[in-house]
Design an enzyme around this catalytic site. Structure first.
Site, PDB file in Angstrom:
ATOM      1  N   HIS A 135     -18.243  50.849 -69.939  1.00  0.00           N
ATOM      2  CA  HIS A 135     -18.888  51.773 -70.870  1.00  0.00           C
ATOM      3  C   HIS A 135     -19.020  53.164 -70.275  1.00  0.00           C
ATOM      4  O   HIS A 135     -19.176  53.336 -69.074  1.00  0.00           O
ATOM      5  CB  HIS A 135     -20.222  51.239 -71.399  1.00  0.00           C
ATOM      6  CG  HIS A 135     -21.370  51.227 -70.432  1.00  0.00           C
ATOM      7  ND1 HIS A 135     -22.131  52.349 -70.166  1.00  0.00           N
ATOM      8  CD2 HIS A 135     -21.926  50.222 -69.710  1.00  0.00           C
ATOM      9  CE1 HIS A 135     -23.102  52.032 -69.318  1.00  0.00           C
ATOM     10  NE2 HIS A 135     -22.991  50.751 -69.020  1.00  0.00           N
ATOM     11  N   ASP A 176     -23.317  53.677 -63.081  1.00  0.00           N
ATOM     12  CA  ASP A 176     -23.558  52.775 -64.218  1.00  0.00           C
ATOM     13  C   ASP A 176     -23.295  53.572 -65.503  1.00  0.00           C
ATOM     14  O   ASP A 176     -24.154  54.322 -65.940  1.00  0.00           O
ATOM     15  CB  ASP A 176     -25.000  52.276 -64.163  1.00  0.00           C
ATOM     16  CG  ASP A 176     -25.399  51.441 -65.365  1.00  0.00           C
ATOM     17  OD1 ASP A 176     -24.526  51.023 -66.137  1.00  0.00           O
ATOM     18  OD2 ASP A 176     -26.607  51.221 -65.533  1.00  0.00           O
ATOM     19  N   GLU A 225     -23.597  52.000 -74.765  1.00  0.00           N
ATOM     20  CA  GLU A 225     -24.026  50.704 -74.228  1.00  0.00           C
ATOM     21  C   GLU A 225     -25.508  50.725 -73.878  1.00  0.00           C
ATOM     22  O   GLU A 225     -26.217  49.733 -74.072  1.00  0.00           O
ATOM     23  CB  GLU A 225     -23.198  50.349 -72.978  1.00  0.00           C
ATOM     24  CG  GLU A 225     -23.447  48.939 -72.435  1.00  0.00           C
ATOM     25  CD  GLU A 225     -24.580  48.844 -71.422  1.00  0.00           C
ATOM     26  OE1 GLU A 225     -24.978  47.723 -71.077  1.00  0.00           O
ATOM     27  OE2 GLU A 225     -25.099  49.911 -70.975  1.00  0.00           O
ATOM     28  N   GLU A 226     -25.958  51.857 -73.358  1.00  0.00           N
ATOM     29  CA  GLU A 226     -27.312  51.926 -72.802  1.00  0.00           C
ATOM     30  C   GLU A 226     -28.413  51.790 -73.857  1.00  0.00           C
ATOM     31  O   GLU A 226     -29.570  51.597 -73.516  1.00  0.00           O
ATOM     32  CB  GLU A 226     -27.500  53.235 -72.019  1.00  0.00           C
ATOM     33  CG  GLU A 226     -26.629  53.368 -70.778  1.00  0.00           C
ATOM     34  CD  GLU A 226     -27.009  52.443 -69.643  1.00  0.00           C
ATOM     35  OE1 GLU A 226     -28.009  51.715 -69.783  1.00  0.00           O
ATOM     36  OE2 GLU A 226     -26.307  52.432 -68.620  1.00  0.00           O
ATOM     37  N   ASP A 260     -19.196  45.807 -65.583  1.00  0.00           N
ATOM     38  CA  ASP A 260     -20.394  46.646 -65.566  1.00  0.00           C
ATOM     39  C   ASP A 260     -20.973  46.539 -64.160  1.00  0.00           C
ATOM     40  O   ASP A 260     -20.318  46.014 -63.254  1.00  0.00           O
ATOM     41  CB  ASP A 260     -21.388  46.186 -66.643  1.00  0.00           C
ATOM     42  CG  ASP A 260     -22.315  47.308 -67.121  1.00  0.00           C
ATOM     43  OD1 ASP A 260     -22.673  48.177 -66.299  1.00  0.00           O
ATOM     44  OD2 ASP A 260     -22.693  47.315 -68.307  1.00  0.00           O
ATOM     45  N   HIS A 305     -30.086  53.164 -62.333  1.00  0.00           N
ATOM     46  CA  HIS A 305     -30.800  54.107 -63.200  1.00  0.00           C
ATOM     47  C   HIS A 305     -31.586  55.158 -62.413  1.00  0.00           C
ATOM     48  O   HIS A 305     -32.577  55.699 -62.891  1.00  0.00           O
ATOM     49  CB  HIS A 305     -31.697  53.373 -64.203  1.00  0.00           C
ATOM     50  CG  HIS A 305     -30.916  52.731 -65.315  1.00  0.00           C
ATOM     51  ND1 HIS A 305     -31.444  52.475 -66.545  1.00  0.00           N
ATOM     52  CD2 HIS A 305     -29.629  52.301 -65.378  1.00  0.00           C
ATOM     53  CE1 HIS A 305     -30.521  51.919 -67.322  1.00  0.00           C
ATOM     54  NE2 HIS A 305     -29.416  51.787 -66.617  1.00  0.00           N
TER      55      HIS A 305
END
Length: 362
Positions: free
Chosen positions: A71, A183, A217-218, A240, A327
């Site tokens: 993603h 990510d 995606e998030e 991922d 994150h």
């Protein structure tokens, strides 16, 4: 094929430019252009959709379709409220971490271009008089150096502008890649490298290969949900990130025992089709690719779930890249893991037979 030969100087230059570019959820298109430009020599054609998912296709006329997917989007913030004295309060766009915000520099994306700002925070001297407040969504704020709301608006900043961090790519200790948005733009990078290797090694696949870089995606796997209906694949291998659980304050009994540098992580979950996963495990063992295992209970929390449960059921599997500090702006992965994920996807594709159903009932 030795893992030492996988990444080259051109690959790393692409990775750096791709990671450094901002692609917040809902605003991924500029990053997608960088990705498509790199991928173009290695595919036959592209598909894009209304919300910005990009797909490179090899053998577009083949009836049997295999997806490899990452993603494209990164977590970010939205401008939510501008005070009369020119300070900005925010809401999340994805799983942005309020605890890392204080004293971070930010880029606010406007039609006039990027406006610089900072997440302010009261000085330690002023916080020790009573019980200290911790950072939370209700008390973090952005300062643009403006004195009034009008000044903020004149800069082109308004409610709904998206906010990202400017932190850029670096390499630590020769083999650790560090950046925000690993990510999961690293996923987009890795599937692009698979396409490059197929081309450079003159491999002909008996099926159509769809190299999918999904958006959104998030905030709930939304891009994968949309593109799965468009492609209608037979098989999907998703990549991922997952947590390295060896750093402080993480409970291995809860999160599993995973470490960067120990290889790709093969997922176990109801959405993961057992026969496809077994093919990937067998491939890793045959090719001496180190790997780890991760059980994710009822859902993987990745685009695997969106593909698996689409179109009446699609044989899907998840190959994850272990990552530290998810994150945050200093997400960290191991170069050897990146190369081994690329190799594992590449070798697994070469083992998939045309029209393979992966049925349990043969």
């Amino acid at each position: 094929m030795s893992t030492k030969s996988i990444l080259n100087d051109t690959s790393i230059a692409f990775l750096e430019s791709y990671l450094n570019n901002a692609s917040p959820t809902g605003y991924e298109s500029e990053g997608q252009k960088i990705w498509m430009n790199y991928l173009e020599p290695y595919v036959d054609t592209f598909i894009t959709d209304t919300y910005g998912t990009a797909v490179g296709v090899i053998n577009p006329d083949a009836p049997f379709k295999v997806v490899i997917e990452g993603h494209a989007d990164e977590i970010s913030w939205y401008v939510n409220y501008i005070t009369d004295d020119g300070l900005i309060y925010v809401i999340r766009n994805g799983g942005s971490d309020h605890q890392i915000a204080p004293s971070k520099r930010v880029n606010i994306h406007t039609k006039k271009g990027i406006v610089k700002g900072i997440f302010g925070w009261p000085a330690i001297h002023t916080r020790l008089r009573d019980k200290e407040e911790i950072p939370k969504l209700s008390n973090i704020f952005i300062d643009l150096g403006c004195e009034t709301k009008e000044e903020v608006l004149e800069l082109g900043v308004h409610v709904g502008c998206v906010i990202t961090y400017p932190d850029e790519f670096m390499i630590l200790n020769e083999n650790k890649f560090v950046c925000r948005a690993i990510d999961n733009r690293m996923g987009g990078f890795m599937i692009a490298e698979v396409a490059r290797l197929l081309k450079e090694n003159n491999k002909t696949l008996p099926f159509g290969l769809y190299i999918v870089n999904s958006v959104q995606e998030e905030i709930g796997l939304r891009g994968a949900e949309m593109i799965s209906q468009r492609i209608k694949p037979n098989v999907a291998i998703v990549t991922d990130v997952c947590h390295d659980t060896t750093t402080p304050m993480i409970d291995k009994k809860v999160e599993g025992d995973l470490k960067i540098g120990k290889g790709p992580v093969i997922g176990y979950a109801p959405a993961i089709q057992n026969n496809l996963r077994d093919l990937i495990v067998d491939t890793a063992e045959e090719k001496n690719i180190p790997f780890q295992r991760h059980a994710t209970s009822r859902a993987t929390g990745t685009d695997t779930d969106a593909f698996a449960y689409s179109n009446g059921g699609v044989a899907s599997a998840l190959i994850s890249l272990p990552l530290r500090y998810m994150h945050t702006t200093v997400e960290m992965v191991h170069k050897e893991d990146v190369e081994n994920v690329i190799q594992l996807i590449y070798e697994s594709l070469l083992k998939i037979e045309n029209n393979e159903t992966f049925s349990y009932f043969k």
